[in-house]
Motif scaffolding. Structure first.
Motif: not given
Length: 678
Positions: A344-348, A353-355, A357-360, A552-556
């Motif tokens: 199941t894919v999940k959103v980041t 915000k955008e700076r 990420a949670r749980a990383t 930022n490996n999880l977004g722009r």
């Protein structure tokens, strides 16, 4: 069944949570949560269930603004249970209780809550004996009477449901919930019982609620042997170490600590993370060594207790937390195939915000004296107030700060005060030596204790300042494999507790203009981190700084933020005024950290390699455009490195075009550029 007359809704009861939360706080209650008035579901879902945190009075007070019109619910304290009897619309919970009282003895009078008047439908609250508060109890009660099976009685407990109470309004009848005293009289409007007002549950009823556990504990160790035989899989054997460490590192009650460690180990063994025999064996050895023959070894009884306490809900929660919800591989095989279609894919999700990420794991890197610590504490302060843009905006969270370079009394607390943080939600965490002295945290050895703190205190951010000081001194921080050995458990911790781990780290002394290469230590620091923030001085404006996202490996990549640092008076003491540094955010800036570092390197003096290369290149390209390869070749012949030549081209704003076939990159000075170095 017929009910006695119910209490009509009094005029003005349109803010139940806003009205009641301060009253319960004054009476010593925790776990006061807002409840949707239509669906009877918690408006703050993170406060219920096995993994929910116990809301404090300060949380409830903050929620009044957004949830004042909600109903009010009580997530019960450990050891406090509610016997919820339904006796209306054909439900026969009162008959179930009557049948059980014939068998077990009468329940003692206690305080109760209901919106159905003086009838039998109500929740009666009782205290469990201390030795049983960690048990998983039955959630429903049944009885046999006259050949019939009776039910309609449910057991409310900390992880299962909550008690909706005064001044809530019943979702269906519109009646107001009221508290009743043990003698059946109403509490005066606006008064609520204190925790000490509830009666103790009789032993016979305790035995009945824990019957499943007691039956499994009987048999002189048979339960433990059966449990070990049934749970031999070891899909994540490395996760066993924190369980064992949770006992060996403790300084309190050995009995209680071993009970908790065994319960933890039994749950994870039942989920297949490691073999039950292995974890029980290691804990047994640790317990025997700790007793030093000064008391009876009750390990077997504690192990039986732990085996009996495991329930299906615990196992599923462990599997979900560790991403093990897919089918386990056959015994004896370590490899498992999962088709991408089954994932199941999940959103980041974003802490900031955008700076961030949670749980990383994230890094905040930069040179000395550019405000890295102040920036981190400013982010922490905003998080504790619910003002940080991101998933927790409007929902304050706690922060763990592990700092070894700055004093809390003189630096960290004043900076948090200057940033407007809620100091009750900022946790100073130190390790304690066997002699009782404070010492710095050591990773990965202290991760188990850190995990427990995060789950208990609703922590969403862990700051390690600096990250290097928390890494075990035995680990070589210049070897990637050693670094991953220290950081991988941190990454797992972040995922397990849904907290961002922000490690502060210095730049090395090299002349590189690559912000990731500049991170001190081995390359694995930047490689393992999902996000790298870089703080740097603005070469165009003294006193101004930029916070950039170098990775930022999880977004722009978000734009850089401008900030300045100011002094701020935060308190007056007998010894004088306490001052602290404070961050003032400016606007966004389209320059990256690499841009800033290159500009700083270029402006470090014309004697620098890039400066000299720029002078040479300006002269070399002054008459015509030339192939890029020829320029680089000629520059190398003049003893300039290729990186210095590239920086020089960027400084000169060289125009690059592609011409001919095969395509050839051509370099030329920009139009009207007679002297790019002025």
């Amino acid at each position: 069944m017929t009910e006695a007359s119910v209490t009509p809704e009094p005029a003005g009861v349109d803010h139940p949570f806003g009205t009641g939360a301060p009253v319960y706080a004054a009476a010593g209650w925790a776990g006061v949560i807002p409840v949707d008035r239509e669906a009877k579901k918690p408006a703050r879902s993170e406060c219920t269930g096995h993994d929910g945190f116990q809301a404090k009075a300060v949380d409830s007070a903050r929620w009044i603004t957004d949830h004042g019109t909600c109903n009010l619910g009580l997530r019960l304290e450990k050891g406090l249970i509610g016997i919820d009897v339904d006796a209306y619309n054909g439900k026969r919970g009162d008959e179930t209780i009557a049948a059980l009282e014939k068998e077990l003895g009468e329940l003692p009078p206690t305080c109760s809550s209901t919106a159905r008047g003086e009838g039998p439908s109500r929740i009666r609250l009782y205290w469990m004996p201390q030795d049983w508060i960690y048990q998983t109890l039955a959630t429903k009660l049944t009885a046999e009477a006259g050949g019939e099976s009776l039910s309609d009685v449910e057991i409310v407990q900390r992880h299962h449901r909550f008690v909706q109470a005064w001044p809530s309004v019943h979702q269906k009848t519109g009646s107001v919930y009221r508290w009743y005293r043990p003698d059946g009289s109403l509490f005066p409007e606006g008064e609520v019982p204190r925790l000490r007002d509830f009666a103790a549950l009789p032993e016979a009823w305790v035995a009945h609620l824990t019957k499943r556990q007691r039956e499994r504990r009987e048999g002189d160790g048979a339960t433990v042997k059966e449990f070990i035989a049934a749970h031999t899989e070891a899909l994540r054997p490395r996760l066993m170490a924190p369980v064992v460490d949770s006992f060996t590192a403790v300084n309190g009650s050995r009995h209680d600590s071993m009970r908790d460690a065994l319960c933890w180990g039994a749950r994870e063994a039942a989920a297949g993370l490691y073999a039950a025999g292995d974890v029980f064996g290691q804990l047994g050895d640790a317990y025997a060594a700790a007793l030093h023959d000064d008391r009876e070894n009750d390990f077997e009884a504690l192990a039986a207790f732990a085996c009996a306490a495991v329930c299906d809900e615990d196992i599923e929660a462990v599997k979900e937390r560790h991403g093990m919800t897919t089918a386990a591989p056959p015994k004896g095989e370590r490899l498992r195939v999962t088709r991408a279609s089954a994932i199941t894919v999940k959103v980041t999700k974003w802490l900031w915000k955008e700076r961030l990420a949670r749980a990383t794991l994230a890094l905040l890197a930069g040179r000395e004296d550019i405000g890295k610590s102040t920036v981190a504490l400013t982010v922490a302060a905003q998080l504790t107030r619910g003002t940080l843009p991101g998933d927790f905006e409007g929902s304050p969270k706690s922060v763990v700060v592990v700092a070894t370079e700055d004093a809390w009394e003189q630096t960290i607390s004043p900076r948090l005060m200057a940033a407007g943080g809620d100091l009750d939600r900022v946790l100073k965490v130190d390790a304690i030596s066997p002699e009782g002295f404070e010492e710095q945290l050591c990773l990965p050895a202290d991760l188990a204790g850190l995990k427990a703190i995060c789950l208990e205190e609703d922590v969403a951010l862990i700051i390690l300042d600096p990250l290097m000081s928390a890494v075990d001194s035995k680990i070589d921080t210049h070897k990637d494999r050693e670094i991953r050995k220290a950081l991988d458990p941190l990454v797992r911790l972040a995922g397990a507790v849904d907290a961002s781990v922000l490690g502060l780290i210095h730049h090395n002394k090299s002349s590189t203009t690559d912000p990731l290469t500049a991170v001190m230590g081995g390359k694995a620091f930047a490689a393992v981190a999902r996000t790298v923030l870089t703080a740097s001085a603005d070469p165009d404006d003294d006193g101004r700084y930029l916070l950039s996202q170098s990775k930022n490996n999880l977004g722009r990549k978000a734009p850089s933020l401008i900030y300045t640092i100011h002094g701020c008076a935060v308190a007056e003491t007998e010894d004088g005024t306490v001052w602290a540094s404070k961050i003032k955010w400016g606007g966004e800036d389209d320059r990256t950290a690499a841009d800033v570092m290159e500009a700083a390197a270029a402006r470090s003096g014309d004697g620098s390699a890039a400066g000299e290369a720029a002078e040479w290149m300006a002269d070399f390209l002054s008459t015509c455009e030339l192939p890029r390869a020829d320029v680089i070749k000629a520059g190398r012949a003049e003893s300039f490195s290729e990186s210095a030549l590239k920086r020089a081209a960027k400084r000169l704003k060289v125009v690059s075009t592609a011409q001919g076939f095969p395509r050839t990159a051509m370099w030329a000075l920009p139009p009207h550029s007679l002297n790019q170095l002025d």
